[in-house]
Structures are given as structure tokens and as C-alpha cells.
Design a protein around this motif. Structure first.
Motif, PDB file in Angstrom:
ATOM      1  N   LEU A  58       0.822  -1.248  -0.045  1.00  0.00           N
ATOM      2  CA  LEU A  58       0.241  -0.046   0.138  1.00  0.00           C
ATOM      3  C   LEU A  58       0.813   1.482  -0.009  1.00  0.00           C
ATOM      4  CD1 LEU A  58      -2.769   1.305   0.015  1.00  0.00           C
ATOM      5  CD2 LEU A  58      -2.531   1.076   2.621  1.00  0.00           C
ATOM      6  N   ILE A  59       1.817   1.211   0.730  1.00  0.00           N
ATOM      7  CA  ILE A  59       2.751   2.483   0.961  1.00  0.00           C
ATOM      8  C   ILE A  59       3.374   2.760  -0.600  1.00  0.00           C
ATOM      9  CG2 ILE A  59       5.009   3.314   1.898  1.00  0.00           C
ATOM     10  CD1 ILE A  59       4.288   1.786   4.638  1.00  0.00           C
ATOM     11  N   ALA A  60       4.064   1.603  -1.405  1.00  0.00           N
ATOM     12  CA  ALA A  60       4.565   1.689  -2.511  1.00  0.00           C
ATOM     13  C   ALA A  60       3.520   2.507  -3.402  1.00  0.00           C
ATOM     14  CB  ALA A  60       5.070   0.438  -2.949  1.00  0.00           C
ATOM     15  N   SER A  61       2.114   1.869  -3.366  1.00  0.00           N
ATOM     16  CA  SER A  61       0.978   2.290  -4.213  1.00  0.00           C
ATOM     17  C   SER A  61       0.745   3.813  -3.951  1.00  0.00           C
ATOM     18  CB  SER A  61       0.020   1.552  -3.966  1.00  0.00           C
ATOM     19  OG  SER A  61       0.273  -0.046  -4.156  1.00  0.00           O
ATOM     20  N   LEU A  62       0.804   4.152  -3.137  1.00  0.00           N
ATOM     21  CA  LEU A  62       0.262   5.559  -2.611  1.00  0.00           C
ATOM     22  C   LEU A  62       1.295   6.530  -2.980  1.00  0.00           C
ATOM     23  CD1 LEU A  62      -1.029   4.959   0.896  1.00  0.00           C
ATOM     24  CD2 LEU A  62      -2.408   5.473  -0.959  1.00  0.00           C
ATOM     25  N   ALA A  63       2.604   6.288  -2.872  1.00  0.00           N
ATOM     26  CA  ALA A  63       3.820   7.160  -3.566  1.00  0.00           C
ATOM     27  C   ALA A  63       3.697   7.064  -4.930  1.00  0.00           C
ATOM     28  CB  ALA A  63       4.930   6.505  -2.884  1.00  0.00           C
ATOM     29  N   LEU A  64       3.214   6.024  -5.644  1.00  0.00           N
ATOM     30  CA  LEU A  64       3.372   6.206  -6.957  1.00  0.00           C
ATOM     31  C   LEU A  64       2.077   7.039  -7.349  1.00  0.00           C
ATOM     32  CD1 LEU A  64       4.356   5.167  -9.768  1.00  0.00           C
ATOM     33  CD2 LEU A  64       3.090   3.143  -9.594  1.00  0.00           C
ATOM     34  N   ILE A  65       1.068   6.908  -6.994  1.00  0.00           N
ATOM     35  CA  ILE A  65      -0.005   8.146  -6.892  1.00  0.00           C
ATOM     36  C   ILE A  65       0.306   9.500  -6.998  1.00  0.00           C
ATOM     37  CG2 ILE A  65      -2.317   8.956  -6.290  1.00  0.00           C
ATOM     38  CD1 ILE A  65      -2.911   5.844  -5.374  1.00  0.00           C
ATOM     39  N   ALA A  66       1.190   9.799  -5.752  1.00  0.00           N
ATOM     40  CA  ALA A  66       1.741  11.101  -5.555  1.00  0.00           C
ATOM     41  C   ALA A  66       2.637  11.362  -6.698  1.00  0.00           C
ATOM     42  CB  ALA A  66       2.405  11.180  -4.056  1.00  0.00           C
ATOM     43  N   THR A  67       3.440  10.534  -7.383  1.00  0.00           N
ATOM     44  CA  THR A  67       4.188  10.673  -8.358  1.00  0.00           C
ATOM     45  C   THR A  67       3.649  11.219  -9.465  1.00  0.00           C
ATOM     46  OG1 THR A  67       5.860   9.085  -7.428  1.00  0.00           O
ATOM     47  CG2 THR A  67       6.261   9.758  -9.871  1.00  0.00           C
ATOM     48  N   PHE A  68       2.379  10.530  -9.809  1.00  0.00           N
ATOM     49  CA  PHE A  68       1.617  11.132 -10.733  1.00  0.00           C
ATOM     50  C   PHE A  68       1.277  12.557 -11.027  1.00  0.00           C
ATOM     51  CE2 PHE A  68      -0.839   6.790 -10.699  1.00  0.00           C
ATOM     52  CZ  PHE A  68       0.488   6.099 -11.730  1.00  0.00           C
ATOM     53  N   VAL A  69       1.127  12.927  -9.499  1.00  0.00           N
ATOM     54  CA  VAL A  69       0.779  14.340  -9.588  1.00  0.00           C
ATOM     55  C   VAL A  69       2.148  15.237  -9.502  1.00  0.00           C
ATOM     56  CG1 VAL A  69       0.062  16.136  -7.733  1.00  0.00           C
ATOM     57  CG2 VAL A  69      -1.119  13.653  -7.751  1.00  0.00           C
ATOM     58  N   GLY A  70       3.135  14.811  -8.792  1.00  0.00           N
ATOM     59  CA  GLY A  70       4.566  15.578  -8.910  1.00  0.00           C
ATOM     60  C   GLY A  70       4.867  15.765 -10.370  1.00  0.00           C
ATOM     61  N   VAL A  71       4.678  14.556 -11.249  1.00  0.00           N
ATOM     62  CA  VAL A  71       5.197  14.821 -12.642  1.00  0.00           C
ATOM     63  C   VAL A  71       4.643  16.111 -13.042  1.00  0.00           C
ATOM     64  CG1 VAL A  71       5.426  13.691 -14.724  1.00  0.00           C
ATOM     65  CG2 VAL A  71       6.175  12.376 -12.818  1.00  0.00           C
ATOM     66  N   ASN A  72       3.598  16.287 -13.171  1.00  0.00           N
ATOM     67  CA  ASN A  72       2.890  17.313 -13.580  1.00  0.00           C
ATOM     68  C   ASN A  72       2.946  18.591 -13.026  1.00  0.00           C
ATOM     69  OD1 ASN A  72       1.065  15.968 -16.088  1.00  0.00           O
ATOM     70  ND2 ASN A  72       0.737  14.561 -14.249  1.00  0.00           N
ATOM     71  N   LEU A  73       3.633  18.616 -11.942  1.00  0.00           N
ATOM     72  CA  LEU A  73       3.738  20.177 -11.342  1.00  0.00           C
ATOM     73  C   LEU A  73       4.958  21.010 -11.652  1.00  0.00           C
ATOM     74  CD1 LEU A  73       2.301  19.334  -7.782  1.00  0.00           C
ATOM     75  CD2 LEU A  73       1.224  20.521  -9.737  1.00  0.00           C
ATOM     76  N   LEU A  74       5.582  20.406 -12.825  1.00  0.00           N
ATOM     77  CA  LEU A  74       6.681  21.251 -13.318  1.00  0.00           C
ATOM     78  C   LEU A  74       6.592  22.505 -13.830  1.00  0.00           C
ATOM     79  CD1 LEU A  74      10.087  20.563 -13.662  1.00  0.00           C
ATOM     80  CD2 LEU A  74       9.346  20.293 -16.086  1.00  0.00           C
ATOM     81  N   ARG A  75       7.052  23.318 -13.028  1.00  0.00           N
ATOM     82  CA  ARG A  75       6.890  24.827 -13.534  1.00  0.00           C
ATOM     83  C   ARG A  75       7.765  25.230 -14.838  1.00  0.00           C
ATOM     84  NH1 ARG A  75       7.138  27.644  -7.592  1.00  0.00           N
ATOM     85  NH2 ARG A  75       9.320  26.694  -7.995  1.00  0.00           N
ATOM     86  N   THR A  76       7.114  25.542 -15.877  1.00  0.00           N
ATOM     87  CA  THR A  76       7.651  25.931 -17.163  1.00  0.00           C
ATOM     88  C   THR A  76       7.667  27.315 -17.655  1.00  0.00           C
ATOM     89  OG1 THR A  76       6.100  24.812 -18.328  1.00  0.00           O
ATOM     90  CG2 THR A  76       7.890  23.300 -17.826  1.00  0.00           C
ATOM     91  N   LYS A  77       6.728  27.909 -17.190  1.00  0.00           N
ATOM     92  CA  LYS A  77       6.556  29.286 -17.587  1.00  0.00           C
ATOM     93  C   LYS A  77       7.199  30.400 -16.966  1.00  0.00           C
ATOM     94  CE  LYS A  77       1.639  28.773 -18.704  1.00  0.00           C
ATOM     95  NZ  LYS A  77       0.029  29.376 -18.409  1.00  0.00           N
ATOM     96  N   ASN A  78       7.919  31.149 -17.872  1.00  0.00           N
ATOM     97  CA  ASN A  78       8.948  32.311 -17.336  1.00  0.00           C
ATOM     98  C   ASN A  78       9.938  31.406 -16.480  1.00  0.00           C
ATOM     99  OD1 ASN A  78       7.263  34.239 -18.680  1.00  0.00           O
ATOM    100  ND2 ASN A  78       6.015  34.320 -17.078  1.00  0.00           N
ATOM    101  N   VAL A  79      10.511  30.287 -16.738  1.00  0.00           N
ATOM    102  CA  VAL A  79      11.451  29.760 -15.858  1.00  0.00           C
ATOM    103  C   VAL A  79      12.910  30.408 -16.094  1.00  0.00           C
ATOM    104  CG1 VAL A  79      11.875  27.634 -17.419  1.00  0.00           C
ATOM    105  CG2 VAL A  79      12.264  27.412 -15.023  1.00  0.00           C
ATOM    106  N   LYS A  80      13.504  30.493 -14.842  1.00  0.00           N
ATOM    107  CA  LYS A  80      14.797  31.106 -15.121  1.00  0.00           C
ATOM    108  C   LYS A  80      15.957  30.207 -14.315  1.00  0.00           C
ATOM    109  CE  LYS A  80      13.534  36.154 -15.007  1.00  0.00           C
ATOM    110  NZ  LYS A  80      13.592  37.278 -14.301  1.00  0.00           N
ATOM    111  N   ASN A  81      15.285  29.451 -13.443  1.00  0.00           N
ATOM    112  CA  ASN A  81      16.057  28.331 -12.643  1.00  0.00           C
ATOM    113  C   ASN A  81      15.428  27.043 -12.824  1.00  0.00           C
ATOM    114  OD1 ASN A  81      17.771  26.935 -11.345  1.00  0.00           O
ATOM    115  ND2 ASN A  81      17.903  27.998  -9.378  1.00  0.00           N
ATOM    116  N   PRO A  82      15.995  26.061 -13.692  1.00  0.00           N
ATOM    117  CA  PRO A  82      15.307  25.029 -14.042  1.00  0.00           C
ATOM    118  C   PRO A  82      15.219  24.053 -12.747  1.00  0.00           C
ATOM    119  CG  PRO A  82      16.506  25.412 -16.008  1.00  0.00           C
ATOM    120  CD  PRO A  82      16.858  26.323 -14.931  1.00  0.00           C
TER     121      PRO A  82
END
Length: 725
Positions: A264-288
Motif C-alpha cells: 500500500l505504501i508503494a502504491s500511494l507514493a506512485l499515485i503522488a508521483t503522478f501528481v508531482g510529474v505534472n507540477l513542473l513549472r515551465t512558464k517564465n522559468v529562469k532556474n530549471p
């Protein structure tokens, strides 16, 4: 049947589908000009050819070992081939994880370069990040699918003997990873070293200059070493850690709620990873790097929240549920701590790397000495973090969990399970960490494509920033991988001790608790691994020798292969003088072929030593010597892996720091290049290879524990008439 393994299967399948979607999105991006496509295809072809040749070579060894496991383990225990099947499937999963990520990343470099030209830093960052996410999500999803699926199958087929076949899953993954790490590491650094020595130092041409015959081999090496190799490394750490925790919970007699809580712990962390992958900020980025760090931290924070929310579904008491979530959360928190420590010692934004750069004003010798010293120092805070996690998670388990049937030993064993949960929490977030890691070689290759295709300086400025950040993400992931290896190995070591006791109890028809407490003999099994036992000390020294032999062999293999590659590049420059004048085409394929053949030739001996020596030690000297061997390899291997990974990355970024100051083609830059050249096999060959080495020793020992103990008992009775304890 519990629903949690079904959840694990569903989340793993969803993650794999999402990875396929991201792969299709990346491959739909503009691949650039005809020249860029040619370069990208050459890199992809070389990487694919290397991996397939490596897999063919490995398949022979895997078949032989599968037969040995079937005869020595499955037939002895009366299992229907499950251990051998688990071993083979774990190995195939490791191969698949490496190939999936490599397939996309090798085809992403030209697309990242073109994105930088068309859409600037933000667009290029998104393409490179999503290419890395294909690797990260594939790795975690395949691992979770295999663990959940085989847990269900093994428990259904052999309810009383399902845990050892599950550990065999980790053994197969570890073994393949070891060879991929060694072979890929030799390939990538020999190609890099040979290309740099002749190209940058002797011919005075820039890095990634298309006139250099070794430049394609160098870019191929980035993928077979830093993508396929690292992916397989963390994939097998994931499987080994999760299966070891499940194995330990089963041996300790914990309820299925604890066992399935690991899934269950491994499954929950993978669900969180789905969210995290999509939270990369790319607009007006100066420091990747800030955008990447934000995505990682959000994933970890969300994982911890889900841990605390999800464990109550297990039906445990409030105290036990909170303790379980807290132990896993502690492991997840370790990741950013180790990442930050590694970043401090390997990034040119901080004092250690600047100190190395200052030494370039004196000589290459002081650059080497300073970098090595900083590598030694860098191991200390990471080891302190590991010690703190061990202590705190042990205290949590000791206080909250209840292990019955072991008398006064119960609380101590419960503490060990707390440590196992912390290890699971650390590895459960592997998806987002590998996403950041795979971004590194994608960016590095994109930088090479920009140089080779002759794109404008404005594009090179963007990919230079990406390349530098990629060096940091690759370095920090190595720290993460070493830490996970240490925690996984400690959990496996405890599991090995209990598998030995369980095997001995079965052979002698005794109760497991009697062997633990010593009530059925003068001494307990546990006291026999005391450091005053000569067999344990002998084994410990053998373990240290394995680490030193392995490190030496991989370093010298890089030197020998690089020498042959350098000589081939010199030959082409000598026989085709028009290459340097842009009048003749270099023979890239020839260098790729040399790197491939030599890497595959060199990786067999160190890999076979890691298999043969522990088995020989266990069968000839006894299980106590085998336990000492594992401890010796662990205690000597983890600090050495940290030293080599961090000093190598520090030398690399010291060179980058010099270049950013506009000091290329100066004596300072030459001194920095020498440090970088020494550091390359440190950080990308020998150091990372120690991670799977430690885990192969452990998983191999657990799988063959019953056979080793049986041989020890019958040999002792035959020779002395006494039991071996």
C-alpha cells in the motif's frame, strides 16, 4: 482476498499506461533538422545495439543460474519452480526497465534541442522532463506490478513457502543490474575518456565536436550508463527493499495487514508521483533546478500525507497505523536530505566545488587531492543521516509494533521491522527521483546535438544550463541510490539471519524461537555472528576484498578500454587528416563497436566473482563467514560508493565552473579537465556499481540460505558428529 494487492496491480498498470502516453507525447515533438535526426538516430542505434548484445550475453548466465536455483532451492524445498521463475522474471523486469527508458531518452535529445530553439528554456525543460518521467514512471510501475502480482500468485500456490521466491525476484533484478552497471559504466566512461583525451586535450577541439570519432560513442554511453544503468539500479533497489520488508514481516509472523501495508505504501507514493510529474513549472522559468526541486518536494509531501491517510484502511490499531505511516514518512524525508547533502558537495554554487576550482591555479595534482578529500568528507553527513534513520525508525517499531512468539526478542524484532518500513518509504518515491535523474543524460545529449548540429549560440546557452543541472541531478540520484542500497542491505541482512534460522529449524525439526534464544542449545544462533567469532572476521575481510577487487577491476577496465578507443581516434586523425579540416567524415561506428566489445568482455569477471565467492564462502566456511562477508562488504562498500560518486561529480562541476568563467583553453581549464577525467570512472562506473554489488550479495545469500545451511549441518555431522552451532 485482500484488495490491497489488487490496488497495487491497478496503480502499477495505470503508471505504465501514463508512461506510454508521455512517451508518445515526447516522440510527437519536432525532432529538428535532418542533421539533428541523423545524430539522434546514431545515438539510439548504438545504445540499442549495446543493450541487445549485453542482454544476449547475460541470458546464458541467467539460464544457468535459473537451473541451479531450481535444483538447489526449489527441488530441495519441494517448490514447483517458483524461486527460479521469480529469479528469471525479476531479471527480465530489470532489462525491460532499462530498455523502456533508454528507448525514449535516446530519441529525446534532438527534440529537446529543437524545443530550445523554438520555444526557449520553458519548452525544452518540459520535453526533457517528460522524457525523464517515462523512465521514472516505467521503473516504479513495472516494479509495483511484479511485486503485487507475484505476491498474489505465490501466496495462492504455496501458502507456507511464498516469501523466498519473492526475494528471488529481487535477486534476478539485482544481478542484471550489476552487469548493466558494470558494463554500461565501463562503456560510457571509456568512450568519454578516450574522446576527451584525444579530442579536447590533444587535438584541442571542443567537447561534442562532430569531428571527433568518439563523440557518438560518448553520447551512447550517457544512455547505457546513466539511463539504462541507473534505472535498473533503482528499479532493483525498489524491488529488493519492498520484497525484503514483506519477507521480514512474514518470517516474524506479522499479520497480513503489515505485509500488505508495504504494498500500500508503494502504491500511494506512485499515485503522488503522478501528481508531482505534472507540477513542473515551465512558464517564465529562469532556474530549471528550482522547478525540478519543487516537483520533487511536492511529491514527497503528498506521499507522506497519503501514507497517514491510507494506513488506517489496513485495520490496525491507531498506534500501529500511525507508527507505520511515521516510519515510511521518515524514509521519504531522507531523500531530500541526501539530495541536499549531495548537492552541497557536488554543485558549483557551494564552497567545496569552488575550492576544487581554486586549486586549478596551482596544478592538476592539487585538484585531484582536494577533490578526493572532499569526496571523503561528503560521505560523513550521509552516513549520519543513515544512522539517524536507523535509530529513529527502530525506536518507532520497538515502541509500537508487536511481534509475538519470540519472547523477550519480540520488541527488538519489531524495531527492525520499523527500519524496514523506513527503507520502503525511501524507495517508494523512486519514480520522481529517477525522473530527475533521467533528465540529466537527456540534457547532456541535447547539448551534444546542439554542438554537433551547429545550432546558434543562444540555443547552446540554454542547453549548457540544462547540462550543468543534469550533472547535479545525476549526482544527487547516485547519493539516493547509495543510501537506499545501505538501508535495503541492512534489512536483507536481518532477513538472511532469520532465513538461516528458519532453514536450520526445518532441517533439525526444532522451533525457530529455540534457535533464536538458545534454549535448545548452549548458545543462540544470534550469538554466533559475534565479531569475536573467527569465521565472522574471516568472512568480513573476504567481503572487504570483494569490494576492493571489484572497484579496482572496474577502474582498470575503463583505462584499458579508453586506451583502445583513444588509439582508434588517433588512427583516424592520422590516416584521415581531412577530418579535422571538415573534409572527411569520421567513422563513428568503429568506435562504438570497440566500446561495446570491450565493455562486454570486461564486465564478466567482476560479476562472476560476486556470485562465486559468497557461495563458496557459505558452503566451505559456513553461514557465519557468509554473514561476516555481507557485513564487511556493506560497511566498506557504502562509504566508498559515496566517496567515488561525490568526488567524481565535484570534479566534473569544478570544470563546468571554470568554463562558465570564460577560462576555456587556459592552464586552469586543463587542470580542471584532468580532475574531470579522473572523476568520470569514479562517479559513473566504480561508485554506482557498488550499489547492486551489495544487494546481490544479500539476495543471493537469502535465496541459497537453505542449501547452504543444509550443507553446513550435514558436513559438520559427517566430520565431527556435532551440529554447527
Amino acid at each position: 482476498m485482500s484488495i490491497i494487492p489488487i490496488i497495487g496491480l491497478s496503480v502499477g498498470a495505470l503508471g505504465l499506461l501514463y508512461a506510454i502516453y508521455l512517451a508518445r507525447w515526447v516522440l510527437r515533438q519536432n525532432p529538428g533538422t535532418e542533421k539533428m535526426v541523423f545524430i539522434s538516430n546514431a545515438i539510439a542505434t548504438g545504445a540499442r545495439a549495446y543493450l541487445f548484445r549485453q542482454y544476449r550475453t547475460l541470458s546464458i548466465l541467467l539460464i544457468i543460474l535459473a537451473v541451479v536455483i531450481y535444483v538447489a532451492v526449489d527441488m530441495t524445498k519441494g517448490l514447483p519452480g517458483l524461486t527460479a521463475i521469480g529469479f528469471v522474471v525479476g531479471a527480465l523486469g530489470s532489462m525491460l526497465a532499462g530498455y523502456l527508458g533508454m528507448y525514449v531518452t535516446t530519441r529525446s535529445a534532438s527534440r529537446v534541442a529543437q524545443a530550445a530553439a523554438d520555444g526557449g528554456m520553458g519548452k525544452a525543460l518540459l520535453v526533457s522532463w517528460r522524457a525523464g518521467a517515462v523512465m521514472g514512471l516505467s521503473l516504479a510501475s513495472v516494479a509495483l506490478l511484479l511485486i503485487s502480482g507475484f505476491y498474489l500468485i505465490f501466496r495462492s500456490v504455496t501458502p507456507g513457502e511464498w516469501a523466498t521466491p519473492l526475494v528471488a525476484l529481487g535477486f534476478g533484478a539485482s544481478l542484471v543490474t550489476l552487469f548493466m552497471r558494470v558494463g554500461g559504466g565501463i562503456y560510457t566512461k571509456a568512450a568519454d575518456l578516450g574522446a576527451d583525451l584525444v579530442g579536447k586535450i590533444e587535438a584541442g577541439i571542443p567537447e561534442d565536436d562532430p569531428r571527433n570519432p568518439g563523440v557518438i560513442a560518448d553520447n551512447v554511453g550517457d544512455n547505457v550508463g546513466d539511463v539504462a544503468g541507473m534505472a535498473a539500479d533503482v528499479y532493483e533497489s525498489y524491488i529488493v527493499t519492498v520484497t525484503a520488508a514483506i519477507f521480514l514481516a512474514d518470517i516474524l509472523g506479522l499479520s497480513s495487514a503489515y505485509i500488505e501495508g508495504v504494498i500500500l505504501i508503494a502504491s500511494l507514493a506512485l499515485i503522488a508521483t503522478f501528481v508531482g510529474v505534472n507540477l513542473l513549472r515551465t512558464k517564465n522559468v529562469k532556474n530549471p533546478m528550482s522547478s525540478i526541486s519543487f516537483a520533487i518536494y511536492v511529491t514527497i509531501a503528498l506521499s507522506i500525507i497519503l501514507f497517514f491517510a491510507g494506513v488506517f484502511a489496513l485495520g490496525l490499531g491507531v498506534v500501529e497505523a500511525i507508527a507505520m505511516a511515521l516510519s515510511a514518512a521518515l524514509g521519504a524525508i531522507v531523500a531530500p536530505l541526501v539530495v541536499k547533502i549531495t548537492d552541497y558537495y557536488t554543485s558549483y554554487n557551494y564552497r567545496p566545488v569552488k575550492e576544487i576550482a581554486e586549486q586549478t591555479k596551482i596544478s592538476p595534482a592539487t585538484v585531484i587531492v582536494t577533490g578526493y578529500g572532499i569526496g571523503l568528507t561528503s560521505a560523513v553527513p550521509t552516513l549520519l543521516v543513515i544512522v539517524a534513520v536507523l535509530g529513529i525508525s527502530y525506536a518507532i517499531g520497538f515502541s509500537a509494533f508487536h511481534v509475538t512468539g519470540f519472547g523477550s526478542y519480540g520488541p527488538y524484532l519489531a524495531g527492525i521491522f520499523g527500519t524496514a518500513l523506513a527503507s520502503v518509504g525511501l524507495l517508494a518515491i523512486a519514480g520522481i527521483i529517477i525522473t530527475a535523474d533521467s533528465y540529466g543524460p537527456v540534457s547532456d545529449n541535447a547539448n551534444g546535438v546542439v554542438e554537433m548540429a551547429g545550432l546558434p549560440e543562444s540555443v547552446r546557452n540554454i542547453t549548457d544550463v540544462f547540462d550543468s543541472i543534469g550533472n547535479t541531478t545525476k549526482a544527487t540520484t547516485k547519493g539516493y541510490a547509495v543510501t537506499s542500497a545501505a538501508l535495503a542491505a541492512l534489512v536483507l541482512f536481518i532477513a538472511l539471519m532469520f532465513e538461516i534460522m528458519k532453514s536450520m529449524a526445518q532441517i533439525l525439526n526444532q522451533q525457530l524461537v529455540s534457535l533464536l534464544t538458545g534454549s535448545a542449545s548452549n548458545t543462540s544462533i544470534i550469538t554466533q555472528i559475534s565479531i569475536i567469532n573467527p569465521n565472522v572476521l574471516v568472512g568480513a575481510f573476504i567481503g572487504v576484498m570483494i569490494v576492493y577487487f571489484f572497484t579496482s577491476r572496474t577502474l582498470t577496465a575503463v583505462g584499458r578500454t579508453a586506451m583502445e578507443i583513444a588509439e582508434e581516434i588517433r588512427r583516424q586523425f592520422r590516416e584521415k587528416p581531412g577530418i579535422l579540416e571538415w573534409k572527411e567524415q569520421p567513422d563513428y561506428a568503429r568506435v562504438v563497436d570497440i566500446a561495446t566489445r570491450r565493455a562486454l568482455r570486461e564486465f564478466l569477471l567482476p560479476g562472476l566473482v560476486v556470485i562465486v565467492v559468497p557461495l563458496a564462502t557459505g558452503f566451505i566456511l559456513g553461514w557465519q563467514a557468509l554473514a561476516g562477508l555481507i557485513l564487511g562488504a556493506l560497511v566498506s562498500g557504502v562509504p566508498r560508493a559515496l566517496l567515488m560518486a561525490n568526488s567524481g561529480a565535484a570534479w566534473d562541476n569544478a570544470k563546468k565552473y571554470i568554463e562558465l568563467q570564460g577560462l576555456k583553453k587556459t592552464e586552469q581549464h586543463k587542470a580542471a579537465v584532468v580532475g574531470d577525467t579522473v572523476g568520470d570512472p569514479f562517479k559513473d562506473t566504480s561508485g554506482p556499481s557498488l550499489n547492486p554489488l551489495i544487494k546481490v550479495l544479500n539476495t543471493l545469500s537469502v535465496v541459497f540460505a537453505f542449501a547452504i545451511v543444509s550443507a553446513n549441518v550435514y558436513m559438520a555431522i559427517a566430520l565431527t558428529g556435532l551440529l554447527p552451532f
